[in-house]
Design an enzyme around this catalytic site. Structure first.
Site, PDB file in Angstrom:
ATOM      1  N   GLU A  41      32.811  41.209  42.688  1.00  0.00           N
ATOM      2  CA  GLU A  41      33.825  40.248  42.251  1.00  0.00           C
ATOM      3  C   GLU A  41      33.243  38.828  42.196  1.00  0.00           C
ATOM      4  OE1 GLU A  41      38.280  38.808  43.815  1.00  0.00           O
ATOM      5  OE2 GLU A  41      36.956  39.989  45.083  1.00  0.00           O
ATOM      6  N   LYS A 113      42.206  40.475  37.610  1.00  0.00           N
ATOM      7  CA  LYS A 113      42.770  40.854  38.906  1.00  0.00           C
ATOM      8  C   LYS A 113      44.283  40.690  38.880  1.00  0.00           C
ATOM      9  CE  LYS A 113      41.685  40.131  43.824  1.00  0.00           C
ATOM     10  NZ  LYS A 113      40.793  39.387  44.743  1.00  0.00           N
ATOM     11  N   CYS A 149      38.872  44.174  43.561  1.00  0.00           N
ATOM     12  CA  CYS A 149      39.134  44.012  44.991  1.00  0.00           C
ATOM     13  C   CYS A 149      40.551  44.394  45.406  1.00  0.00           C
ATOM     14  CB  CYS A 149      38.786  42.593  45.430  1.00  0.00           C
ATOM     15  SG  CYS A 149      38.380  42.485  47.211  1.00  0.00           S
TER      16      CYS A 149
END
Length: 550
Positions: A41, A113, A149
């Site tokens: 990330e 994300k 994540c």
């Protein structure tokens, strides 16, 4: 499908160096037969970039490096790169935490994300706009789901009522049909988290019925340490491959095969994991901040002994300077133990007695303090004299000053602001005193000799700021203190719950009161390396001027 997990150690903000590291890893992996490369990330800018993300020029520079990387790697396999990107078509200044696909010379956003954490050390809603859904790309005929994540950390079946968000973007993506799922992560180290991480990822893989490829960054950035340990989970939840911990690695794995690749060993002992984390965190903090080495005060106590060992391992003994500053209250044993430690580690050392400076302070303050008894004021002056000497050494020699205070002391304010708290990095600031002892004993056992002299482990802890002083004169026994602090700080328990666990009410009340009153000191402490679930760092945000009875 052969995938390369690019477990790299980025420097926050060094876009050119990070891009170069990514390019080198991709070329190597492509030559090794990789059909897709995946970074961690925000690998392009390093995690966490914090308020750099508020600068338009920084976001534009990231985009420029992505475009150049895409062109440079046009003849290589496709690459998923974690990077911040301006969200096209959205409001001005809108930035997304994205996975960008570099393929055939073009950089295109593959997914953003969705779940933005705002707990502990995370504050991503300050910087990012959430994506609408996880990404989906096709590589060699495989439908590859792309998550970042936190997106994978909300499985309803695994977390039950403890999940943080109302929806699960990975489950929504899987319902559309994917052959495998990749997850670009920057998940900080904390003791015990790796086992939970593997359990959770295995449960997700088994539930959606496809392999999960998890790529984590490695390295230390400020107070956070990243262990790497990137991995591949099979469709049945079995661990098929894992990169080594605490070092960069390019792991090649056949993600859709029954046996993906090698599983690197993982140290089972908590002391070993803490040691690896603190060595990496210290090494990277010094290197990324441009320091030539480290300086620290050696008191003959266990805390400074452990910090010296970590510094020698991280930076090389020739780059570590231990300074002994005896006072009239320093025992002969403490001086001898410091000398023995220096010899065992092979570090450099200096001796600067502070008695002449103590006399100078006494003379300078004699008129102002006339008629008043000596008290903690004079004790703090000794500590601040030492702090000044150590800062002078740091300035003169270009070395970072490592503080040696532990979490137990920092929690209750058993430390001197501008004295032993002076410095650039708190190496063991998140290590309770009882764990300091455990790590020291472990270190002696694995080294095969008493690198930390036995006398250091056996003597009663003392600041040696007055005759016959002992820590227990001011604090509860460390076993009691640390258990109360663990319950209050990490588990967030109040007085009633801690007393119900068996602790005396007055002891608990006193400890919690000390924690509250020491907040102003912690605000002025150097960054401390985080190794527990809750540290006194970027994830601790208690008010200073406040009144609340627990």
């Amino acid at each position: 499908m052969r995938i390369a997990l690019l477990q790299l150690n980025p420097v926050v903000g060094d876009l050119a160096a990070n891009a170069s590291a990514i390019a080198g890893a991709v070329r190597s992996a492509s030559a090794g037969g990789a059909r897709l490369c995946v970074t961690s990330e925000l690998a392009l800018c390093g995690y966490p970039p914090r308020d750099l993300l508020l600068m338009d020029e920084f976001i534009s520079a990231c985009r420029g490096h992505l475009d150049r990387l895409a062109q440079e790697l046009a003849d290589c396999c496709p690459v998923l790169v974690g990077a911040p990107v301006a969200a096209a078509g959205d409001y001005p200044d809108t930035v997304r935490n994205a996975a960008v696909l570099l393929r055939d010379g073009v950089a295109e956003v593959a997914g953003s994300k969705v779940l933005l954490p705002t707990y502990d050390v995370f504050d991503e809603r300050r910087y990012f706009t959430p994506g609408h859904r996880c990404g989906l790309v096709t590589v060699d005929g495989y439908r590859v789901g792309v998550s970042i994540c936190e997106d994978i950390w909300n499985d309803k079946e695994y977390w039950g009522e403890h999940r943080r968000y109302p929806h699960d973007p990975v489950a929504e993506l899987a319902s559309e049909g994917v052959d495998l799922l990749v997850n670009l992560s920057a998940s900080p180290f904390s003791l015990g988290k790796q086992a939970q991480r593997e359990s959770m990822l295995g449960a997700v893989a088994a539930r959606i019925g496809v392999p999960v490829v998890y790529v984590n960054q490695v390295g230390g950035n400020d107070d956070l340490i990243f262990a790497g340990k990137s991995m591949v989970m099979g469709a049945d939840g079995t661990l098929l491959a894992r990169a080594a911990g605490f070092v960069p690695e390019v792991l090649l794995a056949d993600a859709c095969a029954a046996s993906a690749g090698a599983v690197a060993p993982d140290a089972p002992e908590p002391e070993a994991q803490i040691w690896q984390a603190l060595v990496l965190g210290t090494r990277d903090y010094a290197a990324k901040c441009g320091f030539k080495g480290a300086v620290l005060g050696l008191s003959g106590g266990i805390d400074s002994a452990l910090v010296a060992c970590i510094a020698a391992e991280a930076l090389g003994p020739e780059n570590v300077l231990g300074v002994m500053m005896p006072s009239p209250y320093s025992s002969r044993g403490s001086v001898d133990d410091s000398v023995a430690l220096v010899q065992n580690l092979g570090i450099r050392s200096r001796v600067v007695p502070i008695e002449p400076l103590m006399r100078s302070f006494d003379a300078a303050l004699s008129e102002s303090f006339a008629g008043l008894d000596a008290d903690v004021t004079e004790e703090n002056i000794q500590s601040r004299i030492r702090g000044n000497i150590l800062m002078a050494m740091s300035n003169k020699f270009g070395k970072v000053l490592l503080t040696t205070g532990n979490k137990s002391e920092l929690a209750v304010g058993y430390c001197t602001i501008y004295g032993d708290m002076a410095g650039g990095l708190g190496v063991i600031a998140d290590l309770p005193k009882t764990m300091v002892y455990a790590v020291c004993r472990w270190l002696n056992s694995v080294r095969g000799f008493e690198v930390i002299p036995r006398a250091v482990l056996e003597k009663a802890p003392s600041a040696e700021l007055r005759p016959d002083q002992k820590d227990v004169d001011s604090l509860p026994d460390y076993a009691v203190l640390d258990d109360v602090l663990e319950r209050h700080i990490v588990r967030k328990q109040g007085m009633a719950a801690i007393v119900a666990a068996g602790h005396h009410p007055e002891t608990v009340r006193r400890i919690i009161g000390l924690v509250r009153r020491a907040e102003f000191k912690r605000r002025q402490a150097p960054p401390g390396l985080k190794v527990t679930d809750r540290a006194f760092g970027s994830g601790w945000r208690m008010p200073v001027a406040a009144r609340y009875a627990c």
